[in-house]
Design a protein around this motif. Structure first.
Motif, mmCIF file in Angstrom:
data_model
loop_
_atom_site.group_PDB
_atom_site.id
_atom_site.type_symbol
_atom_site.label_atom_id
_atom_site.label_comp_id
_atom_site.label_asym_id
_atom_site.label_seq_id
_atom_site.Cartn_x
_atom_site.Cartn_y
_atom_site.Cartn_z
ATOM 1 N N HIS A 119 0.856 -1.205 0.000
ATOM 2 C CA HIS A 119 0.000 0.000 0.000
ATOM 3 C C HIS A 119 0.882 1.241 0.000
ATOM 4 O O HIS A 119 1.489 1.591 1.015
ATOM 5 C CB HIS A 119 -0.893 -0.047 1.249
ATOM 6 C CG HIS A 119 -1.889 1.056 1.347
ATOM 7 N ND1 HIS A 119 -3.248 0.824 1.414
ATOM 8 C CD2 HIS A 119 -1.749 2.405 1.417
ATOM 9 C CE1 HIS A 119 -3.889 1.973 1.521
ATOM 10 N NE2 HIS A 119 -3.004 2.951 1.527
ATOM 11 N N HIS A 170 1.388 5.364 -2.114
ATOM 12 C CA HIS A 170 0.792 6.370 -3.007
ATOM 13 C C HIS A 170 1.881 7.023 -3.846
ATOM 14 O O HIS A 170 2.642 7.860 -3.323
ATOM 15 C CB HIS A 170 0.090 7.441 -2.181
ATOM 16 C CG HIS A 170 -1.111 6.943 -1.439
ATOM 17 N ND1 HIS A 170 -2.394 7.160 -1.861
ATOM 18 C CD2 HIS A 170 -1.223 6.211 -0.297
ATOM 19 C CE1 HIS A 170 -3.254 6.606 -1.015
ATOM 20 N NE2 HIS A 170 -2.561 6.022 -0.046
ATOM 21 N N PHE A 190 -1.421 3.347 -5.295
ATOM 22 C CA PHE A 190 -2.456 4.322 -5.648
ATOM 23 C C PHE A 190 -1.825 5.373 -6.562
ATOM 24 O O PHE A 190 -0.671 5.751 -6.368
ATOM 25 C CB PHE A 190 -2.988 5.018 -4.398
ATOM 26 C CG PHE A 190 -3.770 4.100 -3.489
ATOM 27 C CD1 PHE A 190 -5.147 4.043 -3.554
ATOM 28 C CD2 PHE A 190 -3.116 3.279 -2.580
ATOM 29 C CE1 PHE A 190 -5.875 3.197 -2.721
ATOM 30 C CE2 PHE A 190 -3.834 2.432 -1.741
ATOM 31 C CZ PHE A 190 -5.216 2.383 -1.816
ATOM 32 N N HIS A 222 -9.006 1.871 0.670
ATOM 33 C CA HIS A 222 -8.768 2.067 2.105
ATOM 34 C C HIS A 222 -9.993 1.598 2.873
ATOM 35 O O HIS A 222 -11.110 1.683 2.373
ATOM 36 C CB HIS A 222 -8.548 3.547 2.420
ATOM 37 C CG HIS A 222 -7.320 4.136 1.811
ATOM 38 N ND1 HIS A 222 -7.273 4.595 0.510
ATOM 39 C CD2 HIS A 222 -6.082 4.349 2.324
ATOM 40 C CE1 HIS A 222 -6.057 5.074 0.251
ATOM 41 N NE2 HIS A 222 -5.308 4.936 1.331
ATOM 42 N N HIS A 247 -5.167 -0.289 5.898
ATOM 43 C CA HIS A 247 -5.244 0.206 7.290
ATOM 44 C C HIS A 247 -6.042 -0.723 8.195
ATOM 45 O O HIS A 247 -5.491 -1.314 9.105
ATOM 46 C CB HIS A 247 -5.726 1.658 7.363
ATOM 47 C CG HIS A 247 -4.835 2.583 6.613
ATOM 48 N ND1 HIS A 247 -3.687 3.093 7.147
ATOM 49 C CD2 HIS A 247 -4.890 3.031 5.333
ATOM 50 C CE1 HIS A 247 -3.074 3.844 6.243
ATOM 51 N NE2 HIS A 247 -3.778 3.815 5.136
ATOM 52 N N ASP A 297 2.312 3.024 3.059
ATOM 53 C CA ASP A 297 1.345 4.121 2.877
ATOM 54 C C ASP A 297 2.071 5.456 2.717
ATOM 55 O O ASP A 297 1.516 6.508 3.064
ATOM 56 C CB ASP A 297 0.315 4.178 4.014
ATOM 57 C CG ASP A 297 -0.811 5.155 3.706
ATOM 58 O OD1 ASP A 297 -1.222 5.223 2.535
ATOM 59 O OD2 ASP A 297 -1.249 5.871 4.632
HETATM 60 ZN ZN ZN Z 1 -3.186 4.983 1.681
#
Ligand code: ZN
Ligand code: GUN
Length: 465
Positions: free
Chosen positions: A77, A79, A136, A232, A271, A324
């Motif tokens: 995960h 971004h 992402f 998420h 998460h 993340d």
């Molecule tokens: Zn995230």
């Protein structure tokens, strides 16, 4: 056709260490002097050097000495367009998104900016030992295109998708249900299963995707059942209250994704901090997955992921670990392990800190403890299982793609070398236990400075300068 060999000290996994309480070594494989043979990026032989070298007497062998070689790390995960958001001060999830994230992600609609960002993003991954990630992007197709173009140039195994948000975002950044659908289709056709690229239908989160956009996600998954779904879930209490207010017909957060038939194999919910026991059970029943992002959960103050709950053998859920980044404040999966270990320890104080022994949850607290075996499994083979790519990456099994990291246990912040000397007595690991102790030292005392080389698809893609 090119066949090459890599000789060195290898450590990987054959099973889930949470299944081997008291005998975690049974989940791992250690070769103090091993040989990996690679043909066109794929592992075709792996074993003790002395036992298999005769079969491959003619090939070129690269000898990587005084390192522990593990499978490349898997970030479940992250971004891409938050590379420059890293380290933004002071806010929890929803105001943080508005103040720092959306303005920066909007800049990735510019192709030159996205292209430059992609180079930096992949350079950072490789310097951290990460060879695979589930990623992402932003609402702009250009951002997703530049991401996959750079991934293709580097031959890296990546899962990513256009990241839809059509509500609770500024107008300059929001997409629409229809534009999201049309752009996603085009990107799936262009990139999914092309080279090492895999596509994830990606509604950013239930707070940001209207019912119309969620319906489009359902439609995409129906039309392209082979794609992944990434989003998420249950990260922050304000977010959760917002989601339940938008969906009064749903009893909990997971129910929103269930309503649109998105929860099943290849679904990842990032998460998962505030999931109820029942939501964990349904994720287990549906063979879906969650991602543990400890640094982000701490940095944004989101809460404590229940590692011991997720690993309950009665209802084990698939799981990957993630940075993340930029919610998490590092690219490094080694740093994620440091955070994950500490979250497990604090969870145990919460569980077992009761003065009433009847309230102590000893089985769950044992599972909260992140040994080196559990830790490195989680960012290699376990992460691959969580993402349903364990047929391709995550271990040194023959037939898998040759992605790996060479770790130098003497490198890290000042003091790391001295610490490693204590646990390894200064020399190379001789036993699996030596290696596990050194890996624990790397994840707790060391950092990405321990990543000396990163290899992708059988070729060296990074060497520490
Ligand atoms: Zn995230
Ligand atoms: N939820 C929706 N978008 C985001 C994001 O960019 N980061 C995190 N941590 N949570 C989110």
């Amino acid at each position: 056709m090119s066949i090459t060999g890599i000789r060195g000290t290898f450590f990987d996994f054959v099973d889930d260490p949470w299944k081997h309480v008291g005998d975690e070594e049974a989940s791992a494989r250690f070769l103090s002097d091993g040989l990996m043979v690679v043909e066109d990026g794929i592992i075709i032989a792996f074993g003790a050097y002395g036992e298999i070298i005769d079969e491959f007497a003619d090939i070129d062998v690269t000898h990587i000495e005084h390192r522990i070689i593990t499978p490349g790390f898997i970030d479940g995960h992250i971004h891409f367009p938050q590379t420059r958001v890293l380290g933004a001060f002071g806010l929890q999830l929803l105001p943080w998104l508005q103040k720092w994230v959306f303005p920066e992600e909007a800049r990735y609609a510019d192709r030159a900016y996205a292209k430059d960002g992609a180079v930096r993003f992949f350079d950072n991954l490789l310097a951290s030992g990460t060879t695979t990630a589930q990623v992402f992007t932003s609402t702009a197709p250009v951002c997703t295109e530049e991401f996959f173009e750079e991934a293709t140039r580097r031959s890296m195994r990546m899962i990513a998708g256009l990241t839809g948000i059509d509500q609770n975002a500024p107008d300059y950044f929001a997409d629409t249900a229809d534009s999201f659908y049309e752009n996603s289709r085009t990107l799936i056709e262009k990139y999914h299963n092309v080279g090492r690229n895999l596509y994830a239908v990606t509604p950013r989160f239930a707070f940001g995707s209207s019912p119309a956009q969620m319906e489009r996600c359902e439609q995409l998954k129906k039309e392209y059942p082979d794609t992944w779904v990434n989003t998420h879930i249950s990260e922050n209490p304000h977010e959760i209250r917002g989601v339940l207010a938008l969906h009064p017909e749903c009893d909990d957060y997971l129910a929103v994704y269930e309503k649109y038939n998105l929860v099943g194999p290849k679904f990842s919910g990032g998460h998962a901090v505030w999931l109820s026991d029942d939501e964990f059970k349904r994720i287990h029943d549906k063979d879906a997955s969650v991602t543990f992002c400890p640094h982000s959960n701490l940095f944004l103050g989101s809460g404590m992921f229940r590692l011991g709950k997720a690993t309950d053998p009665e209802q084990r859920v698939r799981m990957s670990f993630g940075t993340d980044m930029g919610g998490g404040n590092r690219f490094s999966m080694l740093a994620v392990l440091d955070g994950a270990y500490k979250v497990g320890m604090i969870n145990n104080t919460i569980l077992d800190g009761s003065v009433d022994p009847a309230k102590m949850a000893t089985a769950e607290s044992e599972r909260n403890k992140l040994s080196a075996y559990r830790a490195f499994w989680s960012i290699t083979l376990g992460g691959a299982e969580g993402l349903y790519i364990d047929d391709r990456v995550g271990s040194f099994e023959i037939g898998k793609e040759a992605d790996f990291v060479a770790l130098d246990w003497t490198q890290g912040p000042p003091g790391a070398d001295w610490h490693s000397s204590l646990i390894a007595d200064g020399g190379d690991p001789v036993t699996m236990d030596d290696a596990a102790n050194m890996l624990f030292g790397i994840m707790i005392v060391g950092d990405e400075r321990a990543v000396d080389e990163t290899w992708v698809y059988g070729s060296r893609a990074y060497k520490k300068g």
